[in-house]
Design a protein around this motif. Structure first.
Motif, PDB file in Angstrom:
ATOM      1  N   ALA A   1       0.841  -1.207   0.000  1.00  0.00           N
ATOM      2  CA  ALA A   1       0.000   0.000   0.000  1.00  0.00           C
ATOM      3  C   ALA A   1       0.871   1.250   0.000  1.00  0.00           C
ATOM      4  O   ALA A   1       0.590   2.221  -0.720  1.00  0.00           O
ATOM      5  N   LEU A   2       1.935   1.237   0.803  1.00  0.00           N
ATOM      6  CA  LEU A   2       2.857   2.382   0.827  1.00  0.00           C
ATOM      7  C   LEU A   2       3.490   2.610  -0.543  1.00  0.00           C
ATOM      8  O   LEU A   2       3.644   3.757  -0.977  1.00  0.00           O
ATOM      9  N   CYS A   3       3.854   1.543  -1.222  1.00  0.00           N
ATOM     10  CA  CYS A   3       4.434   1.672  -2.566  1.00  0.00           C
ATOM     11  C   CYS A   3       3.468   2.380  -3.508  1.00  0.00           C
ATOM     12  O   CYS A   3       3.878   3.250  -4.294  1.00  0.00           O
ATOM     13  N   GLN A   4       2.197   2.016  -3.429  1.00  0.00           N
ATOM     14  CA  GLN A   4       1.192   2.670  -4.264  1.00  0.00           C
ATOM     15  C   GLN A   4       1.046   4.153  -3.894  1.00  0.00           C
ATOM     16  O   GLN A   4       0.912   5.010  -4.762  1.00  0.00           O
ATOM     17  N   GLY A   5       1.076   4.434  -2.599  1.00  0.00           N
ATOM     18  CA  GLY A   5       0.978   5.824  -2.152  1.00  0.00           C
ATOM     19  C   GLY A   5       2.166   6.655  -2.596  1.00  0.00           C
ATOM     20  O   GLY A   5       2.020   7.804  -3.022  1.00  0.00           O
ATOM     21  N   ILE A   6       3.344   6.064  -2.523  1.00  0.00           N
ATOM     22  CA  ILE A   6       4.571   6.779  -2.907  1.00  0.00           C
ATOM     23  C   ILE A   6       4.606   7.039  -4.414  1.00  0.00           C
ATOM     24  O   ILE A   6       5.088   8.082  -4.854  1.00  0.00           O
ATOM     25  N   LYS A   7       4.075   6.104  -5.205  1.00  0.00           N
ATOM     26  CA  LYS A   7       4.032   6.298  -6.667  1.00  0.00           C
ATOM     27  C   LYS A   7       3.317   7.595  -7.030  1.00  0.00           C
ATOM     28  O   LYS A   7       3.691   8.279  -7.975  1.00  0.00           O
ATOM     29  N   ALA A   8       2.270   7.905  -6.297  1.00  0.00           N
ATOM     30  CA  ALA A   8       1.467   9.094  -6.587  1.00  0.00           C
ATOM     31  C   ALA A   8       1.994  10.342  -5.886  1.00  0.00           C
ATOM     32  O   ALA A   8       1.485  11.433  -6.116  1.00  0.00           O
ATOM     33  N   ASN A   9       3.003  10.191  -5.046  1.00  0.00           N
ATOM     34  CA  ASN A   9       3.508  11.302  -4.234  1.00  0.00           C
ATOM     35  C   ASN A   9       4.846  11.770  -4.785  1.00  0.00           C
ATOM     36  O   ASN A   9       5.777  10.981  -4.933  1.00  0.00           O
ATOM     37  N   SER A  10       4.958  13.065  -5.059  1.00  0.00           N
ATOM     38  CA  SER A  10       6.200  13.588  -5.640  1.00  0.00           C
ATOM     39  C   SER A  10       7.093  14.303  -4.626  1.00  0.00           C
ATOM     40  O   SER A  10       8.180  14.751  -4.982  1.00  0.00           O
ATOM     41  N   VAL A  11       6.670  14.395  -3.363  1.00  0.00           N
ATOM     42  CA  VAL A  11       7.456  15.170  -2.390  1.00  0.00           C
ATOM     43  C   VAL A  11       8.102  14.339  -1.286  1.00  0.00           C
ATOM     44  O   VAL A  11       9.089  14.769  -0.691  1.00  0.00           O
ATOM     45  N   LEU A  12       7.572  13.164  -0.977  1.00  0.00           N
ATOM     46  CA  LEU A  12       8.130  12.359   0.104  1.00  0.00           C
ATOM     47  C   LEU A  12       9.538  11.911  -0.284  1.00  0.00           C
ATOM     48  O   LEU A  12       9.734  11.211  -1.271  1.00  0.00           O
ATOM     49  N   ALA A  13      10.523  12.326   0.505  1.00  0.00           N
ATOM     50  CA  ALA A  13      11.916  12.011   0.205  1.00  0.00           C
ATOM     51  C   ALA A  13      12.500  10.977   1.162  1.00  0.00           C
ATOM     52  O   ALA A  13      13.491  10.325   0.843  1.00  0.00           O
ATOM     53  N   GLU A  14      11.901  10.832   2.330  1.00  0.00           N
ATOM     54  CA  GLU A  14      12.450   9.934   3.343  1.00  0.00           C
ATOM     55  C   GLU A  14      11.326   9.140   4.001  1.00  0.00           C
ATOM     56  O   GLU A  14      10.339   9.709   4.453  1.00  0.00           O
ATOM     57  N   LEU A  15      11.511   7.810   4.039  1.00  0.00           N
ATOM     58  CA  LEU A  15      10.545   6.922   4.669  1.00  0.00           C
ATOM     59  C   LEU A  15      11.310   5.879   5.471  1.00  0.00           C
ATOM     60  O   LEU A  15      12.148   5.169   4.927  1.00  0.00           O
ATOM     61  N   SER A  16      11.034   5.793   6.766  1.00  0.00           N
ATOM     62  CA  SER A  16      11.682   4.794   7.613  1.00  0.00           C
ATOM     63  C   SER A  16      10.691   3.693   7.956  1.00  0.00           C
ATOM     64  O   SER A  16       9.605   3.960   8.470  1.00  0.00           O
ATOM     65  N   LEU A  17      11.099   2.458   7.680  1.00  0.00           N
ATOM     66  CA  LEU A  17      10.283   1.280   7.980  1.00  0.00           C
ATOM     67  C   LEU A  17      11.036   0.292   8.876  1.00  0.00           C
ATOM     68  O   LEU A  17      10.623  -0.862   9.007  1.00  0.00           O
ATOM     69  N   LYS A  18      12.110   0.734   9.476  1.00  0.00           N
ATOM     70  CA  LYS A  18      12.930  -0.186  10.280  1.00  0.00           C
ATOM     71  C   LYS A  18      12.118  -0.751  11.451  1.00  0.00           C
ATOM     72  O   LYS A  18      11.166  -0.128  11.926  1.00  0.00           O
TER      73      LYS A  18
END
Length: 175
Positions: free
Chosen positions: A151-168
């Protein structure tokens, strides 16, 4: 003996009846919270306030019957919000996501260790599709699995500003 008497006076004499009566007042907090939410909903949400997401957040909290996170409401105008370890949970994630869909101020959001699981993460992912200001998002230690990551991958595809995502710390592996 006098030290023991002083300690009993400080901590109580061990009679739990008084303590139980005093703690009964805390059970009114749900009603108090509902009244506070209603009062917050009546605040002026026109103009600049409409781009914060407060109205959307509170409406979703009411719909899901959860108590809003006061810190989130207080910080909606800020660029950086840290809600790590706030116990937000799945329903809280859904409510936060509603605010993120319209908020134009938050650039960095730490939501680590809030047990969103896949369901809460999916709500955040939907918000990412339309949010145009969030550049850094920490979702570490949220029990996110493969469904949430997709789901996050789909959200990021449509998002042009998110530069950093931590999933650790989500137990993700090489699946």
């Amino acid at each position: 003996v006098s030290a023991m008497a002083a300690e009993q006076q400080h901590w109580g004499d061990g009679d739990d009846d008084e303590d139980e009566e005093a703690s009964d007042d805390s059970w009114d907090s749900d009603q108090d919270s509902e009244a506070e939410i209603a009062e917050l909903m009546q605040l002026d949400m026109s103009g600049e306030a409409s781009t914060l997401g407060k109205k959307e957040y509170l409406a979703k909290c009411i719909e899901l019957k959860i108590v809003p996170v006061a810190m989130f409401i207080a910080k909606l105008e800020c660029e950086h919000i840290n809600l790590r370890h706030y116990g937000v949970g799945i329903k809280g994630a859904k409510s936060l996501a509603e605010a993120l869909k319209v908020n134009t101020r938050i650039k960095s959001l730490n939501l680590g260790d809030n047990w969103f699981a896949d369901e809460g993460t999916q709500a955040v992912a939907e918000a990412l599709k339309v949010n145009a200001t969030l550049t850094s998002l920490n979702l570490s230690d949220n029990k996110i699995g493969l469904v949430g990551v997709r789901a996050l991958c789909q959200g990021i595809k449509a998002n042009s500003v998110l530069a950093e995502l931590s999933l650790k710390g989500n137990g993700l592996d090489d699946r």
